[in-house]
Design a protein around this motif. Structure first.
Motif, PDB file in Angstrom:
ATOM      1  N   SER A  57       5.658   0.321  36.443  1.00  0.00           N
ATOM      2  CA  SER A  57       6.186   0.495  38.233  1.00  0.00           C
ATOM      3  C   SER A  57       7.354   1.221  37.580  1.00  0.00           C
ATOM      4  CB  SER A  57       6.616  -0.733  38.075  1.00  0.00           C
ATOM      5  OG  SER A  57       5.632  -1.195  38.396  1.00  0.00           O
ATOM      6  N   HIS A  58       7.911   1.645  36.394  1.00  0.00           N
ATOM      7  CA  HIS A  58       9.225   2.796  36.561  1.00  0.00           C
ATOM      8  C   HIS A  58       8.692   4.167  36.240  1.00  0.00           C
ATOM      9  CE1 HIS A  58      13.477   3.721  34.362  1.00  0.00           C
ATOM     10  NE2 HIS A  58      12.514   4.526  33.650  1.00  0.00           N
ATOM     11  N   VAL A  59       8.215   4.528  36.058  1.00  0.00           N
ATOM     12  CA  VAL A  59       7.598   5.706  35.748  1.00  0.00           C
ATOM     13  C   VAL A  59       7.360   6.187  37.517  1.00  0.00           C
ATOM     14  CG1 VAL A  59       5.687   7.091  35.117  1.00  0.00           C
ATOM     15  CG2 VAL A  59       6.681   6.256  33.166  1.00  0.00           C
ATOM     16  N   LEU A  60       6.545   5.482  38.231  1.00  0.00           N
ATOM     17  CA  LEU A  60       6.003   5.720  39.629  1.00  0.00           C
ATOM     18  C   LEU A  60       7.616   5.360  40.604  1.00  0.00           C
ATOM     19  CD1 LEU A  60       2.912   3.270  39.822  1.00  0.00           C
ATOM     20  CD2 LEU A  60       3.180   5.801  40.706  1.00  0.00           C
ATOM     21  N   ARG A  61       8.253   4.509  39.555  1.00  0.00           N
ATOM     22  CA  ARG A  61       9.008   3.810  40.775  1.00  0.00           C
ATOM     23  C   ARG A  61       9.929   5.148  40.888  1.00  0.00           C
ATOM     24  NH1 ARG A  61      10.663  -0.292  40.086  1.00  0.00           N
ATOM     25  NH2 ARG A  61      11.998   0.438  38.003  1.00  0.00           N
ATOM     26  N   THR A  62      10.581   6.587  39.389  1.00  0.00           N
ATOM     27  CA  THR A  62      11.130   7.645  39.237  1.00  0.00           C
ATOM     28  C   THR A  62      10.407   8.594  38.904  1.00  0.00           C
ATOM     29  OG1 THR A  62      11.058   7.245  36.466  1.00  0.00           O
ATOM     30  CG2 THR A  62      12.750   5.621  37.630  1.00  0.00           C
ATOM     31  N   GLY A  63       9.421   8.624  39.187  1.00  0.00           N
ATOM     32  CA  GLY A  63       9.255   9.850  38.953  1.00  0.00           C
ATOM     33  C   GLY A  63       8.421  11.181  38.017  1.00  0.00           C
ATOM     34  N   GLN A  64       9.688  10.194  36.886  1.00  0.00           N
ATOM     35  CA  GLN A  64      10.071  10.849  35.273  1.00  0.00           C
ATOM     36  C   GLN A  64       9.213  10.005  34.613  1.00  0.00           C
ATOM     37  OE1 GLN A  64      12.150  13.613  35.668  1.00  0.00           O
ATOM     38  NE2 GLN A  64      12.011  13.225  37.681  1.00  0.00           N
ATOM     39  N   PRO A  65       8.497  11.147  33.533  1.00  0.00           N
ATOM     40  CA  PRO A  65       8.274  10.485  32.676  1.00  0.00           C
ATOM     41  C   PRO A  65       8.583   9.740  31.622  1.00  0.00           C
ATOM     42  CG  PRO A  65       8.584  13.063  31.928  1.00  0.00           C
ATOM     43  CD  PRO A  65       9.079  12.906  33.745  1.00  0.00           C
ATOM     44  N   LEU A  66       8.385   9.169  30.657  1.00  0.00           N
ATOM     45  CA  LEU A  66       9.205   8.048  29.777  1.00  0.00           C
ATOM     46  C   LEU A  66       8.042   8.116  28.572  1.00  0.00           C
ATOM     47  CD1 LEU A  66      11.393   5.655  29.787  1.00  0.00           C
ATOM     48  CD2 LEU A  66       9.423   4.529  30.158  1.00  0.00           C
ATOM     49  N   LEU A  67       9.349   8.435  27.532  1.00  0.00           N
ATOM     50  CA  LEU A  67       9.092   7.859  26.075  1.00  0.00           C
ATOM     51  C   LEU A  67       9.647   6.481  25.101  1.00  0.00           C
ATOM     52  CD1 LEU A  67       7.588   9.193  23.255  1.00  0.00           C
ATOM     53  CD2 LEU A  67       9.355  10.717  22.706  1.00  0.00           C
ATOM     54  N   LEU A  68       9.131   5.527  24.816  1.00  0.00           N
ATOM     55  CA  LEU A  68       8.627   4.367  24.539  1.00  0.00           C
ATOM     56  C   LEU A  68       8.749   4.587  23.023  1.00  0.00           C
ATOM     57  CD1 LEU A  68      10.198   1.891  25.262  1.00  0.00           C
ATOM     58  CD2 LEU A  68       8.386   0.613  25.331  1.00  0.00           C
ATOM     59  N   GLY A  69       9.884   5.221  21.840  1.00  0.00           N
ATOM     60  CA  GLY A  69       9.345   5.597  21.047  1.00  0.00           C
ATOM     61  C   GLY A  69      10.717   4.462  20.218  1.00  0.00           C
TER      62      GLY A  69
END
Length: 898
Positions: free
Chosen positions: A425-437
């Motif tokens: 949902s976070h990626v959909l809402r912001t429209g930005q890629p997310l790297l959780l490392g």
């Protein structure tokens, strides 16, 4: 030879007696005749003069009657000794230690002391004929007394003394003083020698030795600094560099880049061979060990093999590389140097480009979306670890996130859920890629049943199942509107993804989003006419219906795409009207459009890229997919049109990046070739001269030592100038060299430049300066001008026969300084004129003249930074004329580089 003299006061030596009376005259005995016989008055005086022993027979009668007898008895010993005393070339002085005065001397002593006559010296003391102090700082009178005591004690004494002549000049003397018993008292026979020249020579030798030692120390320091610079160059080289034994195949060492490439420390690396840091087989299926041996043998035989090679990181990751082998000069050893360029990025770019093409093809090759998703998963698996992969799509009408494709080794496909605060949902809402490392996981906090992250309060969710070691999600967007996400995750390797993978997945997701949109459109068209109509009206993809002559119907996306206000603006027109006259390939639009329409009607479909024109006259690229359809028994064409401006821009950027990569690779190769060629000879000379000085310093003449030191300095300066050119070029290319104009005395600057070039080239060619009087004060960046004219003038001298004049003319033309450098050298072949400003390129007729191929590149960049122009005219065998125009007068506009 015996030196002696008589006292001008007659009778001084009468009455010699004592133990000498009983001693025979050895001189007379050797002559076979002794005048003394048994006469009790016979005397013999034994003295040490000039390190030889002689005896002087005498008597009271001899001393008193010497003047008389000398004239009549040539063989008389007294006459002989008097003659020797008077005519001796060596100065002889008789000194009375009790009276502390000189009592007699010969003419040579008079000349030595520049007295003019003997009388001026007699009755003077040693301190009277000396400066107040001797070189050791002690008073001359004190030193004279000490020497007198030593002569009295030892019978003779050799010493150095600084005397002061009667004309006031000082002279360094080496003296031999011998005690002589006369009439119950002792006289000292002093024989001085002028050692001024010897002292001067010794001082010069000491000074020269000190100078040489100082210079050797300076040159040694310079060599150490040069070695440190070269070591730094290798250690910080952009490519990995290793050295290994060509016979055993064992690594000897490598730079930090090499250690990072293999994931090993220097000591660990030195225990391995190239085959041991490679997979068992190379890409061609041959064993790594066999191929490595072949390449090493080729390099040992004098070749420079360049080849692609797969290395293996300690983690097991395979690394595609390009390797260049060269044999190092090492007596008795078979050392090889390998320059290794990591091709991972280049290979990855090629893979991305291939993936883009495959995704585009998959849209047409697959039957439905499920097959397309599966094909996309396969394509992404070739770019990065993708064992766990899913695509999530958002249904805005139902406000639900669903998972049409989900492959995971630990979890099953989730049920649809509403847009919330989780990762998807976070990626959909912001429209930005997310790297959780690792970095994000380190900030993870648990609040009850939820997981949150420090610094990211909007991201919180209930964690279920097995948490991934790393998670990467990117949005699927069309026209900036996210409609889903594409995600990969790994449960074991926390380093499986990084920023590069995020960038690649984002790019692929953009293509995937377009592919999904196109596939959705195709599926909707096949479902039913009603659904087709709804999709026709609502889809963001441009769709139109037309026959062989005109557009019959267009959807709103096409209207927006072509910049029209309503559909009626397009209906009734045809591709010839809504396109430029010619397509990018140069073919007329009308002919090409007719061919595509005919192909579609014949084969049922046609797909191609097309250049369209908007209502405002701007052109834009589109992808057109033509499909033959039957409507009411009439053959029509359905065209699905997608604006691919972004894709084309991305492709152009990718091609530019690839081209730039190839250029950089070629520049690196040229740089390595230049350094290995231009540095090998001066380094060999420096090492050879340094070794000779280290081994034979004390045995070499001063001139030869100076020659070796000059060779070291000259070659070190040559290498420093090469590195200076490389550093200046890197500053210019990186945009770190700017134009900073300031007031400048242009005539003085030109004269300084000529003197510097003349000094650097050993005055090989005379440089004439013609300077118009109205060029006095300019406003320019002296540093840039120095780079420009140092290279231009040095080239003019370097490529001209020795003694050939070089002309340097400076005049003013409005706000510009026109500087012309003309030589009569070898000239530049016409075939090379087009590549004069290419890095590392040199004319084919330069022969053995050394150079880096960077001079004119630097000149051109510096001239451009200064807002000027550069023109080169040349003919082979006639010479070259370089014209530089710089806006340095008046108040010109700021140059681009400022």
């Amino acid at each position: 030879m015996v030196y002696f003299g008589r006292d001008p006061v007659r009778g001084r030596y009468d009455g010699l007696h004592g133990d000498f009376a009983t001693r025979r005259c050895e001189w007379c005995a050797r002559a076979g005749r002794c005048r003394a016989g048994g006469d009790s008055r016979a005397r013999a005086i034994q003295c040490r003069i000039h390190d030889g022993m002689s005896t002087l027979p005498t008597s009271d009668r001899q001393w008193t009657e010497r003047p008389r007898r000398s004239a009549g008895v040539p063989g008389d010993p007294g006459s002989m000794f008097e003659l020797l005393f008077e005519r001796s070339a060596d100065p002889i002085i008789l000194f009375d230690p009790e009276a502390d005065v000189f009592v007699d001397c010969n003419p040579a002593a008079v000349a030595l002391m520049r007295a003019g006559s003997k009388e001026k010296l007699l009755q003077l003391s040693p301190a009277d004929l000396a400066p107040p102090c001797q070189p050791d700082g002690r008073p001359s009178r004190e030193c004279a007394a000490e020497i007198t005591g030593l002569v009295r004690k030892n019978g003779s004494h050799r010493f150095e003394w600084v005397a002061r002549r009667l004309d006031g000049t000082d002279v360094s003397l080496e003296n031999l003083a011998t005690a002589l018993p006369v009439d119950g008292r002792m006289l000292h026979v002093v024989i001085p020698r002028d050692i001024t020249e010897r002292k001067r020579a010794e001082a010069e030798v000491r000074e020269l030795t000190a100078t040489l030692e100082r210079r050797i120390a300076e040159r040694t320091a310079e060599l150490a600094a040069s070695e440190a610079r070269l070591r730094t160059l290798v250690e910080h080289a952009p490519e990995a560099i290793v050295v290994f034994d060509g016979r055993t195949g064992r690594f000897i060492g490598g730079n930090a880049h090499a250690c990072r490439l293999y994931g090993l420390g220097p000591e660990e690396l030195s225990q391995l061979s190239p085959a041991e840091v490679s997979p068992e087989f190379q890409a061609d299926g041959r064993r790594s060990e066999v191929v490595a041996r072949e390449k090493m043998d080729e390099a040992l035989a004098g070749g420079t093999p360049v080849f692609e090679w797969i290395h293996r990181h300690i983690s097991g990751r395979l690394i595609p590389t390009e390797v260049r082998l060269v044999r190092l000069p090492a007596e008795g050893q078979a050392l090889l140097r390998a320059s290794i360029i990591d091709n991972t990025e280049r290979k990855r770019r090629e893979q991305v480009q291939r993936a883009t093409y495959e995704i585009s093809e998959a849209v047409h090759a697959t039957e439905d979306l499920a097959s397309l998703y599966q094909q996309i998963h396969h394509i992404i698996g070739g770019l990065m670890p993708a064992r766990n992969f899913y695509i999530a799509l958002y249904d805005a009408e139902r406000e639900l996130i669903s998972f049409p494709y989900f492959v995971d080794e630990s979890e099953s496909t989730p049920r649809p859920f509403r847009l919330g605060t989780g990762l998807t949902s976070h990626v959909l809402r912001t429209g930005q890629p997310l790297l959780l490392g690792e970095e994000m996981n380190a900030r993870k906090r648990r609040l009850g049943h939820e997981v949150t992250f420090d610094g990211c309060p909007e991201l919180h969710y209930v964690e279920s199942g097995t948490p991934a070691a790393i998670w990467l999600g990117v949005p699927l967007s069309v026209a900036g509107r996210p409609f889903g996400i594409m995600a990969v995750q790994d449960y074991r390797d926390p380093h499986a993804y990084g920023e590069e993978e995020k960038r690649i997945l984002t790019f692929v997701a953009a293509q995937t989003a377009l592919a999904i949109e196109r596939k959705r459109a195709q599926q909707a068209l096949r479902e039913s006419e009603q659904k087709f109509r709804a999709l026709f009206e609502a889809t963001s993809t441009g769709v139109m219906i037309h026959d062989e002559h005109q557009y019959l119907e267009v959807n709103p996306a096409i209207v927006r795409m072509f910049g029209c206000r309503r559909a009626a603006d397009l209906v009734g027109k045809n591709p010839v009207v809504t396109s430029p006259p010619f397509q990018p390939g140069g073919e007329p639009t009308a002919e090409l459009a007719q061919r595509h329409i005919s192909e579609c009607l014949e084969k049922g479909t046609a797909r191609f890229d097309w250049m369209a024109r908007r209502a405002d006259g701007t052109d834009f690229p589109v992808e057109a997919i033509l499909t033959r359809i039957e409507v009411g028994g009439r053959r029509l064409i359905q065209a699905v049109v997608n604006d691919i401006s972004e894709r084309k821009r991305a492709e152009e950027e990718m091609w530019r990046a690839l081209e730039r990569e190839r250029e950089l690779s070629q520049l690196k190769s040229n740089f390595v070739s230049m350094v290995s060629h231009e540095f090998r000879t001066p380094l060999g000379i420096i090492l050879s001269s340094a070794q000779i000085l280290a081994d034979y310093l004390d045995q070499l003449p001063a001139a030869e030592r100076r020659e070796h030191l000059d060779a070291i300095a000259q070659n070190a300066k040559h290498m420093a100038s090469l590195m200076e050119e490389v550093l200046v070029l890197s500053q210019v290319e990186a945009g770190k060299l700017a134009c900073d104009p300031a007031p400048l005395d242009l005539p003085g600057f030109c004269r300084r430049m000529i003197e510097e070039v003349r000094s650097a080239t050993g005055s090989a060619c005379p440089i004439g300066l013609e300077l118009e009087p109205n060029c006095a004060v300019a406003r320019a960046d002296e540093r840039l001008l120095r780079h420009i004219f140092t290279n231009v003038l040095t080239n003019a001298v370097k490529y001209s026969p020795p003694g050939t004049p070089v002309a340097f003319h400076v005049e003013r033309a409005g706000a510009q300084a026109v500087c012309v450098v003309r030589d009569r050298g070898i000239g530049i072949p016409e075939a090379d004129l087009g590549r004069l400003f290419s890095a590392f390129h040199r004319g084919r007729n330069v022969g053995q003249v050394s150079g880096s191929g960077l001079g004119l590149v630097i000149v051109k960049r510096c001239v451009e930074l200064h807002g000027g122009t550069l023109q080169v005219d040349s003919r082979v065998g006639e010479g070259t004329t370089v014209t530089v125009r710089l806006p340095v007068f008046g108040n010109p506009t700021s140059p681009p580089g400022s």
